[in-house]
Enzyme design. Sequence first.
Site, short mmCIF file in Angstrom:
data_model
loop_
_atom_site.label_atom_id
_atom_site.label_comp_id
_atom_site.label_asym_id
_atom_site.label_seq_id
_atom_site.Cartn_x
_atom_site.Cartn_y
_atom_site.Cartn_z
N THR A 141 104.42 -0.23 62.56
CA THR A 141 104.64 1.22 62.51
C THR A 141 103.95 1.76 61.26
O THR A 141 103.65 0.99 60.33
CB THR A 141 106.15 1.56 62.42
N TRP A 156 123.30 21.85 62.82
CA TRP A 156 121.95 21.29 62.66
C TRP A 156 120.89 22.37 62.84
O TRP A 156 120.95 23.18 63.77
CB TRP A 156 121.70 20.20 63.69
N GLU A 181 106.96 1.31 69.03
CA GLU A 181 107.87 0.45 69.79
C GLU A 181 107.75 0.64 71.30
O GLU A 181 108.25 -0.15 72.07
CB GLU A 181 109.33 0.76 69.39
N LYS A 191 120.96 19.65 57.89
CA LYS A 191 122.38 19.85 58.16
C LYS A 191 122.90 20.97 57.27
O LYS A 191 123.10 20.77 56.08
CB LYS A 191 123.15 18.55 57.91
P1 ADP Z 1 106.08 5.98 62.46
O1 ADP Z 1 107.46 5.67 63.02
O2 ADP Z 1 105.76 5.15 61.29
O3 ADP Z 1 105.78 7.45 62.27
P2 ADP Z 1 105.02 5.98 65.08
O4 ADP Z 1 103.64 6.44 65.27
O5 ADP Z 1 105.51 4.88 65.90
O6 ADP Z 1 105.10 5.56 63.58
O7 ADP Z 1 105.96 7.26 65.22
C1 ADP Z 1 106.84 7.49 66.27
C2 ADP Z 1 107.60 8.75 66.01
O8 ADP Z 1 106.74 9.88 66.04
C3 ADP Z 1 108.67 9.07 67.04
O9 ADP Z 1 109.85 8.35 66.78
C4 ADP Z 1 108.85 10.58 66.86
O10 ADP Z 1 109.69 10.87 65.76
C5 ADP Z 1 107.45 11.02 66.50
N1 ADP Z 1 106.76 11.58 67.68
C6 ADP Z 1 105.88 10.98 68.50
N2 ADP Z 1 105.41 11.81 69.44
C7 ADP Z 1 106.01 13.00 69.22
C8 ADP Z 1 105.94 14.29 69.84
N3 ADP Z 1 105.14 14.54 70.86
N4 ADP Z 1 106.72 15.27 69.34
C9 ADP Z 1 107.53 15.05 68.28
N5 ADP Z 1 107.63 13.87 67.65
C10 ADP Z 1 106.88 12.85 68.11
#
Ligand code: ADP
Length: 539
Positions: free
Chosen positions: A181, A439, A326, A434
Site C-alpha cells: 500500500t 460526522w 487489497e 467528528k
Molecule cells: P493507501 O491505502 O496507501 O492510500 P491505496 O491506493 O490502496 O493505498 O488506497 C485505497 C484507498 O483509497 C481506499 O481505502 C479509499 O480510502 C481510497 N479510494 C480509492 N478509490 C476511491 C474513490 N473512487 N473515492 C474515494 N476514495 C477512494
Amino acid sequence: MMDTPLSLVSLLERAETYFPTKEIVSRTQKKIHRLTYRELGERTRALVNVLKNVGIKKGDRVGTFAWNHHRHLEAYFAVPAIGAVLHTINIRLSTEHLVHIINHAEDRVIFVDKELLPILEKLQDQFTTVEAFIVMMDENILPESAIKSLYAYEQLLENADRTFTFSKNMDEQDPAVLCYTSGTTGKPKGVVYSHRGLVLHSMALGLADTAAISESDVAMPVVPMFHVNAWGMPFAATWFGTKQVLPGPFPTPKVLAELIESEAVTITAGVPTIWLGLLQELEENHYNTDSLRGVLCGGAAAPKGMIHAFESKYGIPFYHAYGMTETAPLALFSRLKSYQEQLPEAERLELHAKQGIVAPCIDIRAVNEYGEIKKDGIDMGELLIRGPWIADSYYKDERSTEAFRNGWLYTGDVVTIDAEGFVKIVDRTKDVIKSGGEWISSVDLENALMAHEAIYEAAVVSVPHPKWQERPVACVVLKNKYKETVSKEDILSFLQPQFAKWWLPDEILFMDELPKTSVGKFLKAALREKVKDYMANQN
Ligand code: ADP
C-alpha cells in the site's frame, strides 16, 4: 467442468498468437519506442532466460523500481512466468519505507530505471537481501554508479536465448505479484496477488459495464505500474490485444495531452490530481481529444466539478471507480444504469460522483455499531468486501488480524449505500470530522469546493476544538488568474446554500500547493500538521 489453471503467461501468449502486430507505444526519457506483441513476447522470453541465468527460482521476489514503459511490462510477465514474484516498488516512497519494504519482501534482484538509480544507490548498504540491480535504459553502456552488482538490461537481453516454453502446469494459486500500500495511513502493508486473482480481475476489466477494455481500444495507464499494477490495465490490455501507450518518466499534463492526441488514446486511467492537471492543460492549450471514450478515475474521490468539466466541456465520459491495494483494485465501478441516464443533469452528476455499484464476482456489506446499515443513501457504516481477487491477509504482517475478519476485508472506509446499490465513500475512518457528536464528510466539502470556478484543488481536515471536539478547516489552492480576486468570504458564501451551517469550515486557508502522497492523493496527516502550525501562529 474442467479445472484448467488460470495463469498470467496465458495472457501474453494470447497476445502473441492472435495480435502479433498490435503495438505497445512506450515513452522513455530519450524517445518513443514502438514494439509489437510478437516482439514483447520474444523479449519477455529472453528476460525469463536472464532471470534463470542469475539464479532466480520459483517463489523468489524480484523488484521493479520503474516508471510505466515496455521494459516494465516485460518484467510484469517474465517474473511470474518462472513462478517468481514481481514486487512493484513505489518509486515515491520515503527512503525509510523503501528500505523497509525491500527488506520485508526480501527482493533478490531489482530492475531499476537509470534515472531512478541514484535513489537506490544511496540506500544499497541498508538492503539485506538484494544481490543485483539491472538497469532499465535505452543504452547498453552502464552509467557511473557506486552500486556493485550492476547490469545493463538491454545487454543482458541481447545475449539471452529468445526461446522459452511457458509452463502449462502452474498452480493458479501461486503468488505472482506483491504490491505494498502507498502508506497513506501508516507503514506500507504488503498484498500478494495470485495468478488466478489477477486473471479474473483482468477479465472483469473487459466487462461492458466496467472499463470495457477491448481489442479496439488504445489504453494509456497513467496510474503508475507500481500502484496496484496500474490498476490491472497492462494485464487486461495485453490479454485482449489492445494497443497500449505507456507514458514513461515524469508524465506531465502536456505529455499526456500530446500522447492522447498523437496515439488516439481511447481509454486512460489515473487519480483525480492527474485529471485536474490535464483539465488545466486542456483549458490553456488546444488538443484534439476526440478519440477518448473514457477517463477512468479512482484512488481518491473524483470531485463533481471535474466530472462535469470532462463530460460537458470536452464530451469525454468519466468513469469513477473505487478500489484498494487489497482489492487488486477493482471493487466498485460507477456507470449509470440505462434508466438512470434520463435523470435531470444534477441528479445524474450526483450519482456519477458516487463510487458506483459492486463489480461482478465481488460481495460487499457495510456495518456500523448497530449492525448492517440501511440502504437509504444516508445511514453510514464501514465497507466490507470479499471476492476472488480480494486479499485474505497482508504479507507477513500482524495488522492482518484487524483488517481481515470472518472472511471479509474491513476497508476502513465509511460509506452510504442507496436503494439502487450505489456506494458513496463518505470518508476514510481516520479523515471523517467528528463535530459535536455528528460526522462531517471531508469528501463532500472538498467536492463542493472544487466545483468553484476559482479553485484548482482543495482538501478539508479537522482541527481539535474545545467545545465541538473537531471542526473542519479547508485548505485551498486558487487557479492563477483568481489569486488576487477571490476571498475567504466569497468561498464561504458559495458553500453556505449547499450545507447545514455547522458543516461550514471554520477557516479557509489559501496555500500555494497541497502536500500529496506518493501516488498523488492529498496527504491529510501532513496537512493537519500544517494547519495546526498555521492556527497556532494566528493565536
Ligand atoms: P493507501 O491505502 O496507501 O492510500 P491505496 O491506493 O490502496 O493505498 O488506497 C485505497 C484507498 O483509497 C481506499 O481505502 C479509499 O480510502 C481510497 N479510494 C480509492 N478509490 C476511491 C474513490 N473512487 N473515492 C474515494 N476514495 C477512494
